[in-house]
Design an enzyme around this catalytic site. Structure first.
Site, PDB file in Angstrom:
ATOM      1  N   GLU A 117       0.820  -1.207   0.000  1.00  0.00           N
ATOM      2  CA  GLU A 117       0.000   0.000   0.000  1.00  0.00           C
ATOM      3  C   GLU A 117       0.859   1.264   0.000  1.00  0.00           C
ATOM      4  O   GLU A 117       0.455   2.305  -0.492  1.00  0.00           O
ATOM      5  CB  GLU A 117      -0.918  -0.012   1.228  1.00  0.00           C
ATOM      6  CG  GLU A 117      -2.323   0.448   0.915  1.00  0.00           C
ATOM      7  CD  GLU A 117      -3.289   0.216   2.057  1.00  0.00           C
ATOM      8  OE1 GLU A 117      -4.059  -0.754   1.966  1.00  0.00           O
ATOM      9  OE2 GLU A 117      -3.290   0.983   3.039  1.00  0.00           O
ATOM     10  N   HIS A 156       7.480 -26.802   0.738  1.00  0.00           N
ATOM     11  CA  HIS A 156       6.794 -27.910   0.077  1.00  0.00           C
ATOM     12  C   HIS A 156       5.625 -27.413  -0.766  1.00  0.00           C
ATOM     13  O   HIS A 156       4.712 -28.173  -1.074  1.00  0.00           O
ATOM     14  CB  HIS A 156       6.337 -28.919   1.138  1.00  0.00           C
ATOM     15  CG  HIS A 156       7.490 -29.408   1.961  1.00  0.00           C
ATOM     16  ND1 HIS A 156       8.242 -30.498   1.621  1.00  0.00           N
ATOM     17  CD2 HIS A 156       8.062 -28.886   3.081  1.00  0.00           C
ATOM     18  CE1 HIS A 156       9.220 -30.651   2.509  1.00  0.00           C
ATOM     19  NE2 HIS A 156       9.131 -29.685   3.399  1.00  0.00           N
ATOM     20  N   LYS A 213     -13.089   2.347  -1.941  1.00  0.00           N
ATOM     21  CA  LYS A 213     -14.002   2.682  -0.839  1.00  0.00           C
ATOM     22  C   LYS A 213     -15.153   3.536  -1.377  1.00  0.00           C
ATOM     23  O   LYS A 213     -16.315   3.315  -1.048  1.00  0.00           O
ATOM     24  CB  LYS A 213     -13.270   3.477   0.251  1.00  0.00           C
ATOM     25  CG  LYS A 213     -12.336   2.655   1.135  1.00  0.00           C
ATOM     26  CD  LYS A 213     -11.839   3.482   2.332  1.00  0.00           C
ATOM     27  CE  LYS A 213     -10.888   2.698   3.209  1.00  0.00           C
ATOM     28  NZ  LYS A 213     -10.402   3.419   4.389  1.00  0.00           N
TER      29      LYS A 213
HETATM   30  O1  PA5 Z   1      -3.201   1.608   5.928  1.00  0.00           O
HETATM   31  C1  PA5 Z   1      -4.267   2.138   5.663  1.00  0.00           C
HETATM   32  O2  PA5 Z   1      -4.398   3.359   5.686  1.00  0.00           O
HETATM   33  C2  PA5 Z   1      -5.487   1.321   5.321  1.00  0.00           C
HETATM   34  O3  PA5 Z   1      -5.187  -0.021   5.168  1.00  0.00           O
HETATM   35  C3  PA5 Z   1      -6.530   1.454   6.431  1.00  0.00           C
HETATM   36  O4  PA5 Z   1      -5.974   1.024   7.635  1.00  0.00           O
HETATM   37  C4  PA5 Z   1      -7.776   0.645   6.130  1.00  0.00           C
HETATM   38  O5  PA5 Z   1      -8.316   1.025   4.894  1.00  0.00           O
HETATM   39  C5  PA5 Z   1      -8.824   0.858   7.220  1.00  0.00           C
HETATM   40  O6  PA5 Z   1      -9.070   2.215   7.392  1.00  0.00           O
HETATM   41  P1  PA5 Z   1      -9.701   2.777   8.707  1.00  0.00           P
HETATM   42  O7  PA5 Z   1      -8.768   2.550   9.824  1.00  0.00           O
HETATM   43  O8  PA5 Z   1      -9.922   4.231   8.433  1.00  0.00           O
HETATM   44  O9  PA5 Z   1     -10.982   2.044   8.906  1.00  0.00           O
END
Ligand code: PA5
Length: 473
Positions: free
Chosen positions: A300, A329, A443
């Site tokens: 990410e 394996h 989202k």
């Molecule tokens: O790292 C990130 O920003 C994302 O993976 C969020 O943690 C994830 O989308 C969840 O978001 P939130 O904590 O706002 O619910």
């Protein structure tokens, strides 16, 4: 052990062994000294820019190792006094850190132990999906009187987490009545923004804050990771001491002495030479979910379309998790003989909690007699070394993070190292490792599909796509 004492720390420091990624060890597919040297000025610039961001609080995650944890510990102890079940509701960065800590630092069968065996701590459940079967089946088994739900969402609006919360809130109200609800929820969210914060304020739920400026995947050392860890009995001060110890090492300007610089530079150089996949392979079941957490932070943070100047770059290695020895394996045939497009990071534990001797039986069967007299700890580490050597022999680059023992102090070092590595790698790629525009789009489309007001335009886009000819057989 006292983690303020230098002599206790020294023997518990993790090390980065990067021999097997260098051209000196694996030949032309490896990284040469010249390539590393050529990148040093860039790494220095990135280091300085991050240090400036740290000082002006643009990157507050750097300062998390030094926070006061007394409130978190107090709340955790209060919860542990009465709760039999602690259920975390959250997704992505709001779940992967807590899961990684729990798997690494609690008993592997924590939830099967008696309350006494669990150190009088609750059973722990991490619900990071909206699969109705999995979620509904858990809810059906829990005694509402003895259960607390920890709702974790930084934005306070993520559809999955808020849907889980809404389901649970209605069930709990039905089971316990409105007056008793408060005790059964603790929320972790932004101090001011978002819908969960609004709910916290209106319903007076207990809450902790995700510091503004700390993204989900960098939040393991905030209450997001620390509260569940403290509830389950993990020593969070030792964890933060490990992170602080690593902070000193990753503050070093000389890249050749800085484990985060070296990890980032070597991965970056390997990617530039066609190793577009980064496999993290712990040889320890306890560390398997660190590989899952790494998969998110690496993907990410670095998977970006645009660089900081707005050019289209499409950066990022694809992170893959594997587990030693299990995946020897399953995956290693591909790793050895398939496309040479991967780098490997092994996590190796030097000393396990248990040795588990293999008895000297079947002495007359040569094919297995040799195992007798060794331990399982020896076997798993021999297999790690053998896999590394075999890959090196095939010209496949790897690094090994050596961990003296799995304990909060060392896990704190590993996670902090990988956070800083990710930030440095972002700088080397010239992208912003702290945003996630690609996740946001998904989202928004979900909101549109679920009929959220204000997203009619997106919904129309989706409808148009639906009218495409469909090829379904
Ligand atoms: O790292 C990130 O920003 C994302 O993976 C969020 O943690 C994830 O989308 C969840 O978001 P939130 O904590 O706002 O619910």
């Amino acid at each position: 052990m006292d983690w303020r004492d230098e002599s206790s720390r020294a023997g518990m420091r993790i090390t980065l062994d990067y021999n097997s990624i260098t051209s000196g060890f694996i030949g032309k597919n490896g990284i040469s000294k010249e390539e590393i040297d050529a990148l040093l000025p860039r790494a220095r610039e990135v280091h300085e820019s991050l240090a400036r961001g740290r000082n002006d609080e643009a990157h507050p995650f750097f300062n998390l190792p030094y926070q006061d944890t007394s409130l978190i510990k107090l709340l955790a102890d209060d919860i542990a006094k009465w709760a039999e079940n602690f259920v975390l509701l959250g997704i992505g960065g709001s779940a992967l850190g807590p899961i990684a800590l729990h798997t690494a630092l609690r008993h592997p069968y924590h939830n099967l132990l008696s309350r006494r065996g669990r150190g009088k701590r609750p059973r722990m459940f991490f619900m990071d999906n909206v699969d109705p079967d999995a979620f509904g089946s858990l809810l059906a088994e829990l005694n509402p009187e003895k259960t607390i739900f920890c709702v974790v969402t930084k934005s306070g609006g993520t559809a999955e987490t808020m849907a889980q919360f809404m389901v649970v809130r209605a069930l709990m109200q039905k089971a316990l009545g409105k007056r008793k609800l408060k005790k059964h929820f603790v929320c972790i969210t932004d101090p001011e923004k978002g819908n969960l914060r609004k709910i916290v304020q209106s319903e007076r739920f207990t809450s902790l804050e995700v510091p503004p400026g700390v993204g989900g995947r960098f939040s393991v050392f905030t209450p997001v990771g620390l509260l569940p860890a403290a509830v389950s009995g993990i020593d969070i001060d030792e964890l933060l001491a490990g992170a602080a110890d690593m902070d000193k090492r990753t503050s070093e300007q000389n890249s050749l002495e800085n484990p985060a610089h070296m990890t980032a530079m070597l991965q970056y150089l390997a990617d530039k030479k066609g190793r577009h996949i980064s496999v993290m392979m712990p040889y320890s079941s306890a560390l398997r979910d660190i590989a899952d957490w790494y998969r998110q932070i690496w993907a990410e943070s670095l998977g970006k379309k645009l660089d900081l100047k707005g050019n289209i770059v499409h950066t990022g290695q694809t992170p893959v998790k594997a587990l030693g020895t299990t995946d020897q394996h399953s995956q290693v045939q591909l790793y050895m003989e398939g496309p040479n497009d991967k780098t490997f990071i092994f996590l190796r534990v030097e000393s396990f909690q248990r040795e588990l001797p293999i008895p000297k039986i079947y002495k007359d069967i040569d094919g297995i007699a040799y195992l007798g007299g060794h331990t399982m700890a020896e076997l798993i580490n021999a297999e790690q070394a053998a896999t590394e050597a075999a890959l090196a022999g095939a010209g496949r680059p790897s690094m090994t993070i050596r961990i003296p023992e799995v304990r909060p102090f060392t896990v704190g070092q590993v996670l902090y190292l990988l956070e800083v590595t990710t930030a440095i790698a972002g700088g080397l790629y010239g992208i912003d490792p702290f945003d996630q525009p690609g996740v946001e789009e998904g989202k928004l489309l979900t909101y549109a599909m679920m009929g959220r007001p204000g997203f009619e335009g997106k919904r129309a886009e989706l409808e148009k796509q639906k009218r495409r000819p469909e090829y379904v057989i």
